[in-house]
Design a protein around this motif. Structure first.
Motif, mmCIF file in Angstrom:
data_model
loop_
_atom_site.group_PDB
_atom_site.id
_atom_site.type_symbol
_atom_site.label_atom_id
_atom_site.label_comp_id
_atom_site.label_asym_id
_atom_site.label_seq_id
_atom_site.Cartn_x
_atom_site.Cartn_y
_atom_site.Cartn_z
ATOM 1 N N ASP A 220 11.552 19.347 -0.577
ATOM 2 C CA ASP A 220 10.285 20.028 -0.299
ATOM 3 C C ASP A 220 9.493 19.412 0.842
ATOM 4 O OD1 ASP A 220 9.536 17.694 -1.578
ATOM 5 O OD2 ASP A 220 8.990 18.700 -3.442
ATOM 6 N N LYS A 221 10.082 18.399 1.523
ATOM 7 C CA LYS A 221 9.464 17.773 2.704
ATOM 8 C C LYS A 221 8.164 17.030 2.384
ATOM 9 C CE LYS A 221 12.788 19.606 5.051
ATOM 10 N NZ LYS A 221 13.971 18.767 5.371
ATOM 11 N N LEU A 222 7.960 16.633 1.140
ATOM 12 C CA LEU A 222 6.778 15.850 0.799
ATOM 13 C C LEU A 222 6.985 14.405 1.244
ATOM 14 C CD1 LEU A 222 5.829 17.231 -2.728
ATOM 15 C CD2 LEU A 222 5.211 18.065 -0.456
ATOM 16 N N VAL A 223 5.885 13.770 1.715
ATOM 17 C CA VAL A 223 5.979 12.462 2.359
ATOM 18 C C VAL A 223 5.219 11.403 1.562
ATOM 19 C CG1 VAL A 223 5.539 11.145 4.471
ATOM 20 C CG2 VAL A 223 6.155 13.568 4.620
ATOM 21 N N VAL A 224 5.869 10.264 1.378
ATOM 22 C CA VAL A 224 5.241 9.073 0.806
ATOM 23 C C VAL A 224 5.217 8.009 1.893
ATOM 24 C CG1 VAL A 224 5.494 7.226 -0.890
ATOM 25 C CG2 VAL A 224 5.961 9.589 -1.548
ATOM 26 N N GLN A 225 4.057 7.389 2.082
ATOM 27 C CA GLN A 225 3.889 6.414 3.159
ATOM 28 C C GLN A 225 3.662 5.028 2.593
ATOM 29 O OE1 GLN A 225 1.857 7.456 6.944
ATOM 30 N NE2 GLN A 225 0.297 6.044 6.227
ATOM 31 N N LEU A 226 4.318 4.044 3.184
ATOM 32 C CA LEU A 226 4.174 2.645 2.778
ATOM 33 C C LEU A 226 3.390 1.915 3.863
ATOM 34 C CD1 LEU A 226 6.841 3.834 1.460
ATOM 35 C CD2 LEU A 226 7.575 1.457 1.229
ATOM 36 N N GLY A 227 2.098 1.807 3.664
ATOM 37 C CA GLY A 227 1.256 1.156 4.663
ATOM 38 C C GLY A 227 0.021 1.980 4.947
ATOM 39 N N ASP A 228 -0.721 1.578 6.007
ATOM 40 C CA ASP A 228 -1.984 2.217 6.315
ATOM 41 C C ASP A 228 -1.807 3.663 6.743
ATOM 42 O OD1 ASP A 228 -3.472 -0.029 5.738
ATOM 43 O OD2 ASP A 228 -3.284 -0.837 7.762
ATOM 44 N N TYR A 229 -2.826 4.445 6.469
ATOM 45 C CA TYR A 229 -2.806 5.888 6.776
ATOM 46 C C TYR A 229 -3.115 6.106 8.253
ATOM 47 C CZ TYR A 229 -4.209 10.785 6.477
ATOM 48 O OH TYR A 229 -4.316 12.132 6.661
ATOM 49 N N GLN A 230 -2.186 6.757 8.978
ATOM 50 C CA GLN A 230 -2.347 6.946 10.410
ATOM 51 C C GLN A 230 -2.599 8.404 10.795
ATOM 52 O OE1 GLN A 230 -2.330 4.567 12.662
ATOM 53 N NE2 GLN A 230 -1.416 2.800 11.642
ATOM 54 N N ARG A 231 -2.313 9.332 9.902
ATOM 55 C CA ARG A 231 -2.298 10.741 10.264
ATOM 56 C C ARG A 231 -3.691 11.270 10.573
ATOM 57 N NH1 ARG A 231 0.450 14.756 6.054
ATOM 58 N NH2 ARG A 231 -1.549 14.571 5.021
ATOM 59 N N LYS B 151 0.862 -1.182 0.000
ATOM 60 C CA LYS B 151 0.000 0.000 0.000
ATOM 61 C C LYS B 151 0.897 1.230 0.000
ATOM 62 C CE LYS B 151 -4.124 1.982 2.096
ATOM 63 N NZ LYS B 151 -5.216 1.781 3.085
ATOM 64 N N VAL B 152 0.728 2.088 -0.988
ATOM 65 C CA VAL B 152 1.554 3.279 -1.123
ATOM 66 C C VAL B 152 0.632 4.495 -1.157
ATOM 67 C CG1 VAL B 152 3.245 4.501 -2.534
ATOM 68 C CG2 VAL B 152 3.312 2.001 -2.390
ATOM 69 N N ILE B 153 0.889 5.465 -0.271
ATOM 70 C CA ILE B 153 0.038 6.642 -0.153
ATOM 71 C C ILE B 153 0.877 7.903 -0.341
ATOM 72 C CG2 ILE B 153 -1.577 7.913 1.310
ATOM 73 C CD1 ILE B 153 -2.054 5.316 2.843
ATOM 74 N N ASP B 154 0.437 8.758 -1.233
ATOM 75 C CA ASP B 154 1.047 10.079 -1.418
ATOM 76 C C ASP B 154 0.370 11.021 -0.431
ATOM 77 O OD1 ASP B 154 2.118 12.442 -2.275
ATOM 78 O OD2 ASP B 154 1.060 12.486 -4.197
ATOM 79 N N LEU B 155 1.086 11.398 0.632
ATOM 80 C CA LEU B 155 0.474 12.183 1.698
ATOM 81 C C LEU B 155 0.387 13.672 1.384
ATOM 82 C CD1 LEU B 155 1.916 10.707 5.033
ATOM 83 C CD2 LEU B 155 -0.237 10.193 3.892
ATOM 84 N N ASP B 156 1.322 14.194 0.591
ATOM 85 C CA ASP B 156 1.422 15.650 0.478
ATOM 86 C C ASP B 156 1.478 16.200 -0.934
ATOM 87 O OD1 ASP B 156 1.629 16.236 3.343
ATOM 88 O OD2 ASP B 156 3.498 15.128 3.219
ATOM 89 N N GLY B 157 1.421 15.329 -1.950
ATOM 90 C CA GLY B 157 1.409 15.847 -3.315
ATOM 91 C C GLY B 157 2.670 15.633 -4.105
#
Length: 398
Positions: free
Chosen positions: A387-398, A323-329
Protein backbone atom coordinates in the motif's frame (compact mmCIF):
# COMPACT_ATOMS: atom_id res chain seq x y z
CA UNK A 1 -52.83 -19.36 62.35
CA UNK A 2 -54.33 -21.54 59.64
CA UNK A 3 -55.18 -18.46 57.60
CA UNK A 4 -51.60 -17.23 57.89
CA UNK A 5 -50.29 -20.58 56.67
CA UNK A 6 -52.66 -20.52 53.70
CA UNK A 7 -51.49 -17.02 52.73
CA UNK A 8 -47.84 -18.05 53.06
CA UNK A 9 -48.44 -21.14 50.94
CA UNK A 10 -50.17 -19.04 48.30
CA UNK A 11 -47.22 -16.65 48.20
CA UNK A 12 -44.78 -19.55 47.79
CA UNK A 13 -46.87 -20.99 44.97
CA UNK A 14 -47.10 -17.59 43.28
CA UNK A 15 -43.34 -17.05 43.52
CA UNK A 16 -42.81 -20.51 42.10
CA UNK A 17 -45.06 -19.77 39.17
CA UNK A 18 -43.32 -16.44 38.51
CA UNK A 19 -39.89 -18.02 38.75
CA UNK A 20 -40.93 -20.88 36.51
CA UNK A 21 -42.41 -18.45 34.03
CA UNK A 22 -39.20 -16.44 33.91
CA UNK A 23 -37.21 -19.62 33.43
CA UNK A 24 -39.42 -20.58 30.49
CA UNK A 25 -39.69 -17.21 28.77
CA UNK A 26 -36.39 -15.45 29.51
CA UNK A 27 -33.90 -17.84 27.88
CA UNK A 28 -33.10 -16.62 24.34
CA UNK A 29 -33.41 -18.84 21.31
CA UNK A 30 -29.82 -18.10 20.32
CA UNK A 31 -26.71 -17.08 22.25
CA UNK A 32 -23.44 -16.08 20.57
CA UNK A 33 -20.05 -15.12 21.98
CA UNK A 34 -17.60 -13.22 19.78
CA UNK A 35 -14.09 -14.38 20.72
CA UNK A 36 -11.60 -11.87 19.36
CA UNK A 37 -7.82 -12.15 18.91
CA UNK A 38 -6.52 -8.98 20.58
CA UNK A 39 -2.83 -9.81 20.31
CA UNK A 40 -0.57 -7.13 18.93
CA UNK A 41 -1.19 -6.38 15.24
CA UNK A 42 -1.59 -3.45 12.87
CA UNK A 43 -4.92 -4.58 11.37
CA UNK A 44 -7.06 -4.94 14.50
CA UNK A 45 -9.38 -2.07 13.52
CA UNK A 46 -10.64 -4.20 10.63
CA UNK A 47 -11.56 -6.96 13.07
CA UNK A 48 -13.29 -4.57 15.47
CA UNK A 49 -15.35 -3.08 12.63
CA UNK A 50 -16.33 -6.53 11.36
CA UNK A 51 -17.44 -7.66 14.83
CA UNK A 52 -19.56 -4.52 15.15
CA UNK A 53 -21.15 -5.10 11.74
CA UNK A 54 -21.89 -8.74 12.55
CA UNK A 55 -23.45 -7.86 15.91
CA UNK A 56 -25.67 -5.17 14.39
CA UNK A 57 -26.78 -7.67 11.73
CA UNK A 58 -28.17 -10.11 14.29
CA UNK A 59 -31.60 -10.24 15.87
CA UNK A 60 -32.14 -7.97 18.85
CA UNK A 61 -33.55 -11.00 20.68
CA UNK A 62 -30.27 -12.91 20.41
CA UNK A 63 -28.03 -12.97 23.47
CA UNK A 64 -24.60 -11.60 22.51
CA UNK A 65 -21.30 -11.43 24.38
CA UNK A 66 -17.73 -10.34 23.64
CA UNK A 67 -14.53 -11.91 24.92
CA UNK A 68 -10.94 -11.04 24.00
CA UNK A 69 -7.75 -13.10 24.19
CA UNK A 70 -4.08 -12.21 23.85
CA UNK A 71 -1.24 -11.41 26.24
CA UNK A 72 1.34 -13.47 28.11
CA UNK A 73 1.20 -17.25 28.39
CA UNK A 74 2.00 -17.21 32.11
CA UNK A 75 -0.59 -14.64 33.23
CA UNK A 76 -4.24 -13.70 32.75
CA UNK A 77 -4.67 -13.38 28.98
CA UNK A 78 -8.40 -13.46 28.29
CA UNK A 79 -11.33 -11.45 29.62
CA UNK A 80 -15.04 -11.03 29.02
CA UNK A 81 -15.65 -7.46 27.86
CA UNK A 82 -19.43 -7.68 27.39
CA UNK A 83 -21.50 -10.23 29.33
CA UNK A 84 -24.29 -12.11 27.54
CA UNK A 85 -27.48 -10.16 27.01
CA UNK A 86 -30.05 -9.16 24.42
CA UNK A 87 -30.30 -5.83 22.62
CA UNK A 88 -26.65 -4.87 23.05
CA UNK A 89 -25.19 -4.92 19.53
CA UNK A 90 -24.05 -1.30 19.88
CA UNK A 91 -22.34 -2.14 23.18
CA UNK A 92 -20.50 -5.02 21.52
CA UNK A 93 -19.36 -2.74 18.67
CA UNK A 94 -18.12 0.01 21.00
CA UNK A 95 -16.28 -2.46 23.26
CA UNK A 96 -14.57 -4.12 20.28
CA UNK A 97 -13.36 -0.77 18.93
CA UNK A 98 -12.02 0.25 22.34
CA UNK A 99 -9.64 -2.75 22.55
CA UNK A 100 -5.93 -1.94 22.49
CA UNK A 101 -4.20 -5.00 20.95
CA UNK A 102 -1.14 -6.29 22.79
CA UNK A 103 0.82 -9.43 23.61
CA UNK A 104 0.83 -12.83 21.93
CA UNK A 105 -2.02 -14.95 20.64
CA UNK A 106 -3.51 -17.13 23.39
CA UNK A 107 -6.40 -18.74 21.53
CA UNK A 108 -6.64 -21.87 23.68
CA UNK A 109 -7.13 -19.78 26.84
CA UNK A 110 -9.85 -17.81 25.07
CA UNK A 111 -11.64 -20.95 23.86
CA UNK A 112 -11.60 -22.58 27.31
CA UNK A 113 -12.86 -19.42 29.00
CA UNK A 114 -15.63 -19.08 26.41
CA UNK A 115 -16.71 -22.68 27.04
CA UNK A 116 -16.72 -22.06 30.80
CA UNK A 117 -18.89 -18.96 30.25
CA UNK A 118 -21.61 -21.29 28.93
CA UNK A 119 -21.24 -23.65 31.89
CA UNK A 120 -23.01 -21.24 34.24
CA UNK A 121 -26.76 -21.50 34.81
CA UNK A 122 -27.08 -17.76 34.31
CA UNK A 123 -26.84 -15.86 31.97
CA UNK A 124 -29.21 -18.20 30.18
CA UNK A 125 -27.99 -20.41 27.36
CA UNK A 126 -29.77 -20.40 24.03
CA UNK A 127 -32.68 -22.80 23.71
CA UNK A 128 -31.86 -23.52 20.06
CA UNK A 129 -28.19 -22.65 19.44
CA UNK A 130 -25.10 -21.70 21.42
CA UNK A 131 -22.28 -20.43 19.27
CA UNK A 132 -18.73 -19.10 19.64
CA UNK A 133 -17.45 -17.06 16.70
CA UNK A 134 -13.64 -16.92 16.81
CA UNK A 135 -11.58 -14.33 14.91
CA UNK A 136 -7.85 -15.15 14.66
CA UNK A 137 -5.31 -12.80 13.07
CA UNK A 138 -1.88 -14.36 13.48
CA UNK A 139 -0.46 -17.33 15.34
CA UNK A 140 -3.29 -19.61 16.39
CA UNK A 141 -1.72 -20.02 19.82
CA UNK A 142 1.74 -19.00 20.95
CA UNK A 143 1.74 -21.01 24.17
CA UNK A 144 3.10 -24.29 22.82
CA UNK A 145 0.32 -26.87 23.20
CA UNK A 146 0.23 -29.75 20.72
CA UNK A 147 -2.89 -30.53 18.68
CA UNK A 148 -3.58 -33.64 20.82
CA UNK A 149 -3.27 -31.63 24.05
CA UNK A 150 -5.60 -28.95 22.68
CA UNK A 151 -8.17 -31.56 21.66
CA UNK A 152 -8.12 -33.22 25.07
CA UNK A 153 -8.39 -29.97 27.02
CA UNK A 154 -11.27 -28.65 24.89
CA UNK A 155 -13.14 -31.95 25.23
CA UNK A 156 -12.71 -31.90 29.02
CA UNK A 157 -14.10 -28.35 29.35
CA UNK A 158 -16.98 -29.03 26.95
CA UNK A 159 -18.09 -32.11 28.88
CA UNK A 160 -17.91 -30.19 32.13
CA UNK A 161 -19.98 -27.34 30.67
CA UNK A 162 -22.68 -29.79 29.64
CA UNK A 163 -23.71 -27.88 26.52
CA UNK A 164 -23.19 -28.42 22.81
CA UNK A 165 -21.28 -25.43 21.42
CA UNK A 166 -21.07 -24.57 17.74
CA UNK A 167 -17.63 -23.07 17.09
CA UNK A 168 -17.08 -20.97 13.95
CA UNK A 169 -13.49 -19.92 13.14
CA UNK A 170 -12.49 -17.00 10.91
CA UNK A 171 -8.83 -16.38 10.06
CA UNK A 172 -7.96 -12.90 8.79
CA UNK A 173 -4.83 -12.20 6.72
CA UNK A 174 -3.15 -15.46 7.77
CA UNK A 175 -0.08 -17.03 6.24
CA UNK A 176 -0.41 -20.65 5.02
CA UNK A 177 1.35 -21.86 8.18
CA UNK A 178 -0.97 -19.85 10.43
CA UNK A 179 -4.03 -21.11 8.54
CA UNK A 180 -2.86 -24.71 9.00
CA UNK A 181 -2.45 -24.21 12.76
CA UNK A 182 -5.91 -22.65 13.02
CA UNK A 183 -7.41 -25.57 11.07
CA UNK A 184 -5.92 -28.01 13.59
CA UNK A 185 -7.46 -26.12 16.52
CA UNK A 186 -10.81 -25.93 14.71
CA UNK A 187 -10.70 -29.70 14.24
CA UNK A 188 -9.92 -30.12 17.94
CA UNK A 189 -13.06 -28.11 18.74
CA UNK A 190 -15.10 -30.30 16.37
CA UNK A 191 -15.76 -27.22 14.24
CA UNK A 192 -16.15 -26.55 10.55
CA UNK A 193 -13.15 -25.64 8.39
CA UNK A 194 -12.05 -22.07 9.22
CA UNK A 195 -13.17 -19.34 6.83
CA UNK A 196 -10.17 -17.32 5.60
CA UNK A 197 -10.32 -13.66 4.56
CA UNK A 198 -7.79 -11.30 3.03
CA UNK A 199 -9.57 -7.93 2.90
CA UNK A 200 -11.73 -5.95 5.31
CA UNK A 201 -14.77 -6.30 3.05
CA UNK A 202 -14.36 -10.10 2.95
CA UNK A 203 -14.07 -10.14 6.73
CA UNK A 204 -17.28 -8.12 7.24
CA UNK A 205 -19.24 -10.39 4.88
CA UNK A 206 -17.85 -13.60 6.38
CA UNK A 207 -18.49 -12.49 9.97
CA UNK A 208 -22.14 -11.84 9.13
CA UNK A 209 -22.48 -15.22 7.46
CA UNK A 210 -20.98 -17.27 10.29
CA UNK A 211 -22.72 -15.35 13.09
CA UNK A 212 -26.36 -15.67 12.04
CA UNK A 213 -27.90 -19.01 13.15
CA UNK A 214 -28.46 -21.36 10.21
CA UNK A 215 -32.25 -21.51 10.67
CA UNK A 216 -32.45 -17.73 10.61
CA UNK A 217 -30.25 -16.99 7.61
CA UNK A 218 -33.16 -16.54 5.24
CA UNK A 219 -35.22 -14.26 7.47
CA UNK A 220 -32.91 -12.59 10.00
CA UNK A 221 -30.15 -10.99 7.91
CA UNK A 222 -30.98 -7.32 8.07
CA UNK A 223 -30.65 -4.78 5.37
CA UNK A 224 -27.11 -3.47 5.14
CA UNK A 225 -26.56 -0.07 6.72
CA UNK A 226 -25.14 0.95 3.35
CA UNK A 227 -28.63 0.48 1.91
CA UNK A 228 -29.89 3.14 4.32
CA UNK A 229 -27.28 5.69 3.19
CA UNK A 230 -29.72 7.57 1.00
CA UNK A 231 -29.43 11.28 0.15
CA UNK A 232 -32.49 11.88 2.34
CA UNK A 233 -30.99 10.07 5.35
CA UNK A 234 -27.69 11.92 5.02
CA UNK A 235 -29.46 15.26 4.70
CA UNK A 236 -31.34 14.51 7.92
CA UNK A 237 -28.07 13.60 9.67
CA UNK A 238 -26.24 16.75 8.60
CA UNK A 239 -28.19 19.97 8.13
CA UNK A 240 -26.13 22.90 6.91
CA UNK A 241 -27.31 26.43 7.54
CA UNK A 242 -28.45 26.89 3.96
CA UNK A 243 -31.74 26.99 2.15
CA UNK A 244 -31.20 23.58 0.61
CA UNK A 245 -28.58 20.81 0.45
CA UNK A 246 -28.58 18.08 -2.18
CA UNK A 247 -26.49 14.95 -1.68
CA UNK A 248 -25.28 12.85 -4.60
CA UNK A 249 -22.53 10.34 -5.53
CA UNK A 250 -22.96 8.50 -2.23
CA UNK A 251 -20.22 5.89 -1.70
CA UNK A 252 -20.45 3.48 1.22
CA UNK A 253 -17.71 1.16 2.55
CA UNK A 254 -17.65 -1.62 5.16
CA UNK A 255 -21.30 -0.92 6.13
CA UNK A 256 -19.88 1.87 8.27
CA UNK A 257 -18.46 4.80 6.29
CA UNK A 258 -19.93 7.05 3.64
CA UNK A 259 -18.27 9.63 1.43
CA UNK A 260 -20.77 11.84 -0.36
CA UNK A 261 -20.77 14.95 -2.50
CA UNK A 262 -23.22 17.75 -1.86
CA UNK A 263 -24.40 20.92 -3.53
CA UNK A 264 -25.85 23.71 -1.46
CA UNK A 265 -28.01 26.71 -2.06
CA UNK A 266 -26.72 29.36 -1.69
CA UNK A 267 -23.61 27.72 -3.13
CA UNK A 268 -20.79 27.20 -0.59
CA UNK A 269 -18.44 25.37 -2.95
CA UNK A 270 -18.47 23.51 -6.25
CA UNK A 271 -18.79 20.11 -4.58
CA UNK A 272 -18.73 19.84 -0.80
CA UNK A 273 -17.18 16.52 0.33
CA UNK A 274 -18.76 15.06 3.48
CA UNK A 275 -17.88 11.89 5.44
CA UNK A 276 -20.38 10.03 7.65
CA UNK A 277 -20.00 7.09 10.05
CA UNK A 278 -22.73 4.59 10.97
CA UNK A 279 -22.85 4.67 14.76
CA UNK A 280 -25.56 3.87 17.32
CA UNK A 281 -27.88 2.66 14.53
CA UNK A 282 -27.76 5.93 12.56
CA UNK A 283 -25.53 7.84 10.18
CA UNK A 284 -23.43 10.48 11.99
CA UNK A 285 -21.58 13.41 10.45
CA UNK A 286 -17.77 13.16 10.76
CA UNK A 287 -16.07 15.85 8.66
CA UNK A 288 -16.56 17.93 5.55
CA UNK A 289 -14.52 20.16 3.25
CA UNK A 290 -12.63 20.03 0.01
CA UNK A 291 -9.38 18.71 1.55
CA UNK A 292 -10.03 16.09 4.24
CA UNK A 293 -7.88 14.63 7.04
CA UNK A 294 -7.72 10.84 7.28
CA UNK A 295 -8.94 10.88 10.89
CA UNK A 296 -10.14 7.53 12.25
CA UNK A 297 -11.40 6.29 8.87
CA UNK A 298 -9.19 3.31 7.88
CA UNK A 299 -6.73 3.80 5.05
CA UNK A 300 -8.19 0.99 2.99
CA UNK A 301 -11.56 2.77 3.04
CA UNK A 302 -10.00 5.91 1.58
CA UNK A 303 -8.29 3.73 -0.99
CA UNK A 304 -11.58 2.05 -1.94
CA UNK A 305 -13.14 5.49 -2.34
CA UNK A 306 -10.20 6.46 -4.56
CA UNK A 307 -9.93 9.65 -2.56
CA UNK A 308 -6.67 10.95 -1.01
CA UNK A 309 -6.74 12.03 2.62
CA UNK A 310 -4.20 13.95 4.65
CA UNK A 311 -2.55 11.83 7.32
CA UNK A 312 -0.80 13.71 10.12
CA UNK A 313 2.50 11.91 10.86
CA UNK A 314 2.55 10.17 14.23
CA UNK A 315 5.71 9.85 16.35
CA UNK A 316 5.55 6.27 17.62
CA UNK A 317 8.81 6.48 19.56
CA UNK A 318 11.14 9.37 20.43
CA UNK A 319 14.09 8.46 22.61
CA UNK A 320 17.74 9.43 22.65
CA UNK A 321 18.65 6.37 20.59
CA UNK A 322 15.59 5.93 18.38
CA UNK A 323 12.90 7.95 16.66
CA UNK A 324 10.19 6.16 14.69
CA UNK A 325 7.53 8.08 12.74
CA UNK A 326 4.46 6.65 11.02
CA UNK A 327 4.20 8.95 8.00
CA UNK A 328 1.10 7.61 6.26
CA UNK A 329 -1.01 5.50 8.61
CA UNK A 330 0.61 2.06 8.84
CA UNK A 331 -0.09 2.11 12.60
CA UNK A 332 2.44 2.32 15.44
CA UNK A 333 2.57 -1.44 16.20
CA UNK A 334 3.56 -2.17 12.58
CA UNK A 335 5.89 0.86 12.46
CA UNK A 336 7.76 -0.10 15.61
CA UNK A 337 7.98 -3.74 14.56
CA UNK A 338 9.59 -3.05 11.17
CA UNK A 339 11.82 -0.29 12.57
CA UNK A 340 13.25 -2.58 15.25
CA UNK A 341 13.76 -5.44 12.80
CA UNK A 342 15.45 -3.14 10.29
CA UNK A 343 17.78 -1.77 12.96
CA UNK A 344 18.66 -5.32 14.06
CA UNK A 345 19.34 -6.29 10.43
CA UNK A 346 21.70 -3.32 10.02
CA UNK A 347 23.57 -4.20 13.23
CA UNK A 348 23.85 -7.83 12.07
CA UNK A 349 25.36 -6.73 8.73
CA UNK A 350 22.38 -8.00 6.73
CA UNK A 351 21.58 -4.66 5.03
CA UNK A 352 23.35 -4.27 1.68
CA UNK A 353 25.51 -1.42 0.34
CA UNK A 354 25.67 2.24 1.29
CA UNK A 355 21.91 2.43 0.82
CA UNK A 356 21.46 -0.26 3.51
CA UNK A 357 18.93 -2.09 1.37
CA UNK A 358 16.90 -4.74 3.22
CA UNK A 359 13.59 -6.51 2.63
CA UNK A 360 11.29 -8.46 4.91
CA UNK A 361 7.94 -9.72 3.71
CA UNK A 362 5.91 -6.75 2.43
CA UNK A 363 8.46 -4.22 3.70
CA UNK A 364 11.36 -2.70 1.75
CA UNK A 365 13.81 -0.59 3.78
CA UNK A 366 16.73 1.61 2.78
CA UNK A 367 18.79 4.71 3.55
CA UNK A 368 17.90 6.83 0.52
CA UNK A 369 19.61 9.81 -1.11
CA UNK A 370 17.49 12.96 -1.36
CA UNK A 371 18.17 16.15 -3.30
CA UNK A 372 19.23 19.08 -1.14
CA UNK A 373 20.40 16.94 1.78
CA UNK A 374 23.68 15.29 2.69
CA UNK A 375 23.28 11.53 3.02
CA UNK A 376 23.87 11.77 6.77
CA UNK A 377 20.90 14.15 7.08
CA UNK A 378 18.42 11.80 5.40
CA UNK A 379 16.49 9.43 7.70
CA UNK A 380 16.15 5.74 6.92
CA UNK A 381 12.76 4.63 5.60
CA UNK A 382 10.72 1.47 5.26
CA UNK A 383 7.96 1.25 2.63
CA UNK A 384 5.20 -1.35 2.72
CA UNK A 385 4.96 -2.51 -0.88
CA UNK A 386 1.29 -3.52 -0.68
CA UNK A 387 0.00 0.00 0.00
CA UNK A 388 3.09 2.28 -0.21
CA UNK A 389 2.80 3.37 3.44
CA UNK A 390 6.05 4.78 4.84
CA UNK A 391 7.72 4.40 8.23
CA UNK A 392 10.63 6.74 8.93
CA UNK A 393 13.53 6.16 11.32
CA UNK A 394 14.77 9.57 12.35
CA UNK A 395 13.75 13.22 12.15
CA UNK A 396 10.80 14.29 10.03
CA UNK A 397 11.97 15.99 6.82
CA UNK A 398 8.88 16.00 4.61
Amino acid sequence: MKRWMLVAAAVVVLLGLVTGGLWVFLPPDHRTTFLVDASESSDFREVADAVGSAASNMSGDDSLALRRFGGSCDSANTSELVSPGTGQAAKIADAARSITPSGKATLLSGILAAIDDFARTYPFRGDKTNRVVVVARGEADACGKSADEVRAIIKEHTLRAGVKLDFRFVGHRLTPEQAKALTEIAAAADAQQPRLTKTSDELVTTMKEVSVPADLVAKEIKTSSCDSATPEALAAAHKLETDRIRYFDVKCQQDRYVLALANTEPKLSDDLIIVFEYKSDAWRYVVSGTDLPCGDVPKDVWKAWNFPCNFEPVVCRDTQDSKVIDLDGAGCPAALDIADRYKAAIEAGQAEGQGLFWQSGDWSCSWPYENGYAHSQVPQKCVRTTDKLVVQLGDYQR
